[in-house]
Design a protein around this motif. Structure first.
Motif, PDB file in Angstrom:
ATOM      1  N   PRO A  16      -6.026  11.294  25.493  1.00 18.36           N
ATOM      2  CA  PRO A  16      -6.253  10.264  26.528  1.00 18.36           C
ATOM      3  C   PRO A  16      -7.696  10.233  27.011  1.00 18.36           C
ATOM      4  CG  PRO A  16      -4.470  11.765  27.177  1.00 18.36           C
ATOM      5  CD  PRO A  16      -4.945  12.224  25.856  1.00 18.36           C
ATOM      6  N   HIS A  17      -8.325  11.388  27.075  1.00 13.37           N
ATOM      7  CA  HIS A  17      -9.712  11.403  27.553  1.00 13.37           C
ATOM      8  C   HIS A  17     -10.678  10.753  26.567  1.00 13.37           C
ATOM      9  CE1 HIS A  17      -9.186  14.734  30.843  1.00 13.37           C
ATOM     10  NE2 HIS A  17      -8.485  13.634  31.053  1.00 13.37           N
ATOM     11  N   SER A  18     -10.364  10.800  25.289  1.00 12.17           N
ATOM     12  CA  SER A  18     -11.227  10.105  24.312  1.00 12.17           C
ATOM     13  C   SER A  18     -11.244   8.616  24.631  1.00 12.17           C
ATOM     14  CB  SER A  18     -10.711  10.279  22.879  1.00 12.17           C
ATOM     15  OG  SER A  18     -10.776  11.616  22.548  1.00 12.17           O
ATOM     16  N   SER A  58      -3.794   4.173  35.884  1.00  9.16           N
ATOM     17  CA  SER A  58      -2.546   4.512  35.206  1.00  9.16           C
ATOM     18  C   SER A  58      -2.647   5.918  34.586  1.00  9.16           C
ATOM     19  CB  SER A  58      -2.280   3.449  34.138  1.00  9.16           C
ATOM     20  OG  SER A  58      -1.286   3.879  33.272  1.00  9.16           O
ATOM     21  N   HIS A  59      -3.797   6.224  33.988  1.00  8.53           N
ATOM     22  CA  HIS A  59      -4.032   7.566  33.420  1.00  8.53           C
ATOM     23  C   HIS A  59      -3.848   8.635  34.505  1.00  8.53           C
ATOM     24  CE1 HIS A  59      -5.984  10.885  31.351  1.00  8.53           C
ATOM     25  NE2 HIS A  59      -6.888  10.949  32.310  1.00  8.53           N
ATOM     26  N   GLU A  60      -4.400   8.357  35.664  1.00  8.11           N
ATOM     27  CA  GLU A  60      -4.314   9.288  36.792  1.00  8.11           C
ATOM     28  C   GLU A  60      -2.852   9.474  37.216  1.00  8.11           C
ATOM     29  OE1 GLU A  60      -7.418   8.756  39.984  1.00  8.11           O
ATOM     30  OE2 GLU A  60      -5.629   8.323  41.146  1.00  8.11           O
ATOM     31  N   ILE A  62      -0.136   9.019  35.432  1.00  5.20           N
ATOM     32  CA  ILE A  62       0.604   9.756  34.383  1.00  5.20           C
ATOM     33  C   ILE A  62       0.315  11.249  34.523  1.00  5.20           C
ATOM     34  CG2 ILE A  62       0.750  10.155  31.882  1.00  5.20           C
ATOM     35  CD1 ILE A  62       0.105   7.062  31.622  1.00  5.20           C
ATOM     36  N   GLU A  63      -0.949  11.576  34.721  1.00  5.06           N
ATOM     37  CA  GLU A  63      -1.300  12.994  34.873  1.00  5.06           C
ATOM     38  C   GLU A  63      -0.643  13.585  36.117  1.00  5.06           C
ATOM     39  OE1 GLU A  63      -5.600  13.412  32.676  1.00  5.06           O
ATOM     40  OE2 GLU A  63      -5.580  13.054  34.825  1.00  5.06           O
ATOM     41  N   ASN A  64      -0.653  12.836  37.216  1.00  2.00           N
ATOM     42  CA  ASN A  64      -0.043  13.360  38.452  1.00  2.00           C
ATOM     43  C   ASN A  64       1.418  13.703  38.235  1.00  2.00           C
ATOM     44  OD1 ASN A  64      -2.262  13.282  40.124  1.00  2.00           O
ATOM     45  ND2 ASN A  64      -1.851  11.238  40.894  1.00  2.00           N
ATOM     46  N   CYS A  88      -6.669  17.347  42.693  1.00  2.00           N
ATOM     47  CA  CYS A  88      -7.559  16.935  41.596  1.00  2.00           C
ATOM     48  C   CYS A  88      -7.801  15.421  41.518  1.00  2.00           C
ATOM     49  CB  CYS A  88      -7.083  17.481  40.268  1.00  2.00           C
ATOM     50  SG  CYS A  88      -5.884  16.498  39.459  1.00  2.00           S
ATOM     51  N   HIS A  89      -6.902  14.603  42.083  1.00  2.00           N
ATOM     52  CA  HIS A  89      -7.159  13.156  42.031  1.00  2.00           C
ATOM     53  C   HIS A  89      -7.456  12.566  43.412  1.00  2.00           C
ATOM     54  CE1 HIS A  89      -4.930  13.396  38.040  1.00  2.00           C
ATOM     55  NE2 HIS A  89      -6.166  13.040  37.766  1.00  2.00           N
ATOM     56  N   ASN A  90      -7.786  13.447  44.333  1.00  2.00           N
ATOM     57  CA  ASN A  90      -8.035  12.956  45.695  1.00  2.00           C
ATOM     58  C   ASN A  90      -9.489  12.594  45.955  1.00  2.00           C
ATOM     59  OD1 ASN A  90      -5.404  13.194  46.280  1.00  2.00           O
ATOM     60  ND2 ASN A  90      -5.567  15.121  47.407  1.00  2.00           N
ATOM     61  N   ASN A 132     -18.420  11.260  38.699  1.00  2.00           N
ATOM     62  CA  ASN A 132     -17.293  12.013  39.213  1.00  2.00           C
ATOM     63  C   ASN A 132     -16.173  12.138  38.173  1.00  2.00           C
ATOM     64  OD1 ASN A 132     -14.627  11.970  41.007  1.00  2.00           O
ATOM     65  ND2 ASN A 132     -16.280  12.868  42.185  1.00  2.00           N
ATOM     66  N   PHE A 133     -15.898  11.053  37.489  1.00  2.00           N
ATOM     67  CA  PHE A 133     -14.781  11.006  36.530  1.00  2.00           C
ATOM     68  C   PHE A 133     -15.058  11.921  35.327  1.00  2.00           C
ATOM     69  CE2 PHE A 133     -12.156   7.995  33.614  1.00  2.00           C
ATOM     70  CZ  PHE A 133     -10.988   8.676  33.883  1.00  2.00           C
ATOM     71  N   LEU A 134     -16.299  11.904  34.836  1.00  2.00           N
ATOM     72  CA  LEU A 134     -16.630  12.744  33.679  1.00  2.00           C
ATOM     73  C   LEU A 134     -16.518  14.228  34.052  1.00  2.00           C
ATOM     74  CD1 LEU A 134     -19.680  10.813  32.138  1.00  2.00           C
ATOM     75  CD2 LEU A 134     -17.315  10.840  31.307  1.00  2.00           C
ATOM     76  N   THR A 135     -16.993  14.576  35.252  1.00  2.00           N
ATOM     77  CA  THR A 135     -16.888  15.967  35.714  1.00  2.00           C
ATOM     78  C   THR A 135     -15.416  16.354  35.872  1.00  2.00           C
ATOM     79  OG1 THR A 135     -18.934  15.689  36.935  1.00  2.00           O
ATOM     80  CG2 THR A 135     -17.573  17.559  37.571  1.00  2.00           C
ATOM     81  N   HIS A 136     -14.652  15.426  36.419  1.00  2.00           N
ATOM     82  CA  HIS A 136     -13.225  15.660  36.634  1.00  2.00           C
ATOM     83  C   HIS A 136     -12.487  15.886  35.293  1.00  2.00           C
ATOM     84  CE1 HIS A 136      -9.084  14.920  37.767  1.00  2.00           C
ATOM     85  NE2 HIS A 136      -9.063  13.921  36.925  1.00  2.00           N
ATOM     86  N   MET A 137     -12.800  15.065  34.293  1.00  2.00           N
ATOM     87  CA  MET A 137     -12.125  15.223  32.996  1.00  2.00           C
ATOM     88  C   MET A 137     -12.502  16.563  32.362  1.00  2.00           C
ATOM     89  SD  MET A 137     -11.812  11.486  31.209  1.00  2.00           S
ATOM     90  CE  MET A 137     -13.458  10.851  31.458  1.00  2.00           C
ATOM     91  N   GLU A 138     -13.758  16.965  32.553  1.00  2.00           N
ATOM     92  CA  GLU A 138     -14.183  18.265  32.012  1.00  2.00           C
ATOM     93  C   GLU A 138     -13.391  19.394  32.685  1.00  2.00           C
ATOM     94  OE1 GLU A 138     -18.379  18.863  31.785  1.00  2.00           O
ATOM     95  OE2 GLU A 138     -18.129  21.012  31.564  1.00  2.00           O
ATOM     96  N   GLU A 139     -13.195  19.254  34.000  1.00  2.00           N
ATOM     97  CA  GLU A 139     -12.415  20.285  34.699  1.00  2.00           C
ATOM     98  C   GLU A 139     -10.987  20.345  34.149  1.00  2.00           C
ATOM     99  OE1 GLU A 139     -11.350  19.636  38.874  1.00  2.00           O
ATOM    100  OE2 GLU A 139     -11.741  21.763  39.220  1.00  2.00           O
ATOM    101  N   GLU A 140     -10.405  19.177  33.911  1.00  2.00           N
ATOM    102  CA  GLU A 140      -9.046  19.180  33.373  1.00  2.00           C
ATOM    103  C   GLU A 140      -9.001  19.867  32.010  1.00  2.00           C
ATOM    104  OE1 GLU A 140      -7.092  15.276  35.492  1.00  2.00           O
ATOM    105  OE2 GLU A 140      -8.097  14.982  33.587  1.00  2.00           O
ATOM    106  N   GLU A 141      -9.992  19.590  31.185  1.00  4.34           N
ATOM    107  CA  GLU A 141      -9.994  20.170  29.836  1.00  4.34           C
ATOM    108  C   GLU A 141     -10.312  21.662  29.853  1.00  4.34           C
ATOM    109  OE1 GLU A 141     -12.780  17.705  27.671  1.00  4.34           O
ATOM    110  OE2 GLU A 141     -11.737  15.890  28.324  1.00  4.34           O
TER     111      GLU A 141
HETATM  112 FE1  FEO Z   1      -7.661  12.916  32.964  1.00  3.51          FE
HETATM  113 FE2  FEO Z   1      -7.429  13.058  35.853  1.00  3.51          FE
HETATM  114  O1  FEO Z   1      -8.289  12.277  34.473  1.00  3.51           O
END
Ligand code: FEO
Length: 171
Positions: A16-18, A58-60, A62-64, A88-90, A132-141
């Motif tokens: 999904p991140h790709s 929607s991605h957010e 689904i992850e939640n 993480c999504h706040n 913010n989003f790129l940093t957030h996705m890196e944290e998730e990965e």
């Molecule tokens: Fe994968 Fe929370 O963005």
């Protein structure tokens, strides 16, 4: 941080991140090159950007539902509270950009100066969101995927990944 590699079948974030990163790149370019003199072009971009922001949203969601809630519950069973997982999504700037996009359709009737001001505001808000989003996705990965691997069985993660891809409509 160097990427850690997990078998594809249990890696819930990379696919999904790709897609998210591809959209970020496309719209970073479009927003930076927006022709504020052309009201119709601005409105057209706002329409497309709105659709894309809903895909991010929607991605957010689904992850939640399918990842973060499951991870929080699992950590709770181990009496672990991880504030990064809980919040993480706040703190992304998606809502700010969405608000601008929703209110921006009136720019078509506005003068060039007002449209320029709006476009500059949009560029700033989108830049902040992207950073913010790129940093957030890196944290998730880099942080959440290892937690999943630590606290879930391999087969559980395989199922979880299938669900995540289906919910994103990638399969
Ligand atoms: Fe994968 Fe929370 O963005």
């Amino acid at each position: 941080m160097a990427p850690r590699n997990y078998p594809d079948e249990i890696d819930v974030f990379t696919v999904p991140h790709s897609r998210m990163k591809e959209l970020v790149n496309i719209y970073t370019q479009k927003v930076q090159c927006i022709n504020f003199r052309d009201g119709r072009e601005v409105v057209s971009l706002l329409h497309d950007l709105g659709t894309t922001l809903y895909e991010f949203k929607s991605h957010e969601s689904i992850e939640n539902i399918f990842i973060m809630d499951q991870l929080k519950n699992r950590l709770k069973q181990h009496q672990i509270h991880n504030s990064a997982v809980c919040d993480c999504h706040n703190d992304n700037r998606l809502a700010d950009v969405l608000h601008l996009v929703r209110t921006g359709t009136k720019v078509r009737e506005q003068g060039v100066v007002e449209r320029l001001t709006f476009c500059q505001e949009l560029q700033r808000a989108f830049d902040e969101f992207v950073t913010n989003f790129l940093t957030h996705m890196e944290e998730e990965e880099q942080v959440f995927q290892p937690l999943l691997v630590e606290y879930f069985e391999y087969d559980e993660l395989k199922i979880l990944k299938d669900i995540v891809l289906k919910e994103h409509e990638y399969v």
